[in-house]
Motif scaffolding. Sequence first.
Motif, PDB file in Angstrom:
ATOM      1  N   TYR A 178       0.887  -1.144  -0.096  1.00  0.00           N
ATOM      2  CA  TYR A 178       0.102   0.110  -0.224  1.00  0.00           C
ATOM      3  C   TYR A 178       1.014   1.212  -0.023  1.00  0.00           C
TER       4      TYR A 178
ATOM      5  N   HIS B  76       0.030   7.085   0.945  1.00  0.00           N
ATOM      6  CA  HIS B  76      -0.651   7.298   2.282  1.00  0.00           C
ATOM      7  C   HIS B  76      -1.453   8.651   1.922  1.00  0.00           C
TER       8      HIS B  76
ATOM      9  N   HIS C 240      -2.775   3.662   2.410  1.00  0.00           N
ATOM     10  CA  HIS C 240      -2.866   3.394   3.859  1.00  0.00           C
ATOM     11  C   HIS C 240      -2.733   4.776   4.613  1.00  0.00           C
TER      12      HIS C 240
ATOM     13  N   VAL D 298      -6.004   0.154   5.533  1.00  0.00           N
ATOM     14  CA  VAL D 298      -5.454   0.140   3.993  1.00  0.00           C
ATOM     15  C   VAL D 298      -6.692  -0.151   3.318  1.00  0.00           C
TER      16      VAL D 298
END
Length: 193
Positions: free
Chosen positions: A120, A123, A158, A189
């Motif tokens: 992931y 962010h 995430h 996530v």
Amino acid sequence: MTIRAATLTDHEAIARICLLTGNAGGDDTGRHGDDALLADVYATPYLHGPAGFALVWDEGDGAIGYVMGTADTRAFQGWFSDTWWPSVAHRHPLRVEADESVLRSAADPERLLTAVVDDYPAHLHIDLLPQAQGKGAGRALIEAACALLTEHGVAGVHLDIDPRNDAARQFYPRVGFSTLAGQPAELFVRSLG
């Protein structure tokens, strides 16, 4: 109500939103030695950093909410540690006890490199002032950010929440995020694409 790309002219509004939501979703004004500290660590760098993005919720009088982040957390962390933080750290000496954990976090060259960053890699952070809440702004901003990341071929995103923020803990599963077994309950996530 409009979602639009943030510009550098939104810097002050973004910093204000960060401050007014920086205490587990509540106002953090006056808790730190200077009120710009949180924004310089958690918000305004995304207006400048690599693969960064920032979208704002604007009801006609300027930004009252935002979602921001980066498509490449590893590159962003390197830039933050090597370029951004050294350029602004002098503005934020340790003044009060509440500064210590934020300053330690800002100086940590692995702060953003969670165990899920390979799967992931993006962010994000989202913050809304009270007047933007309950109108679908949060969901709309998350979907716009995820669509933007998907367009750039990002596999997943995430985010971390403050463990005291129960509203965030309830919100993220409603917009497609989940927790992973063996990971902290504050780490969410979402797969993209």
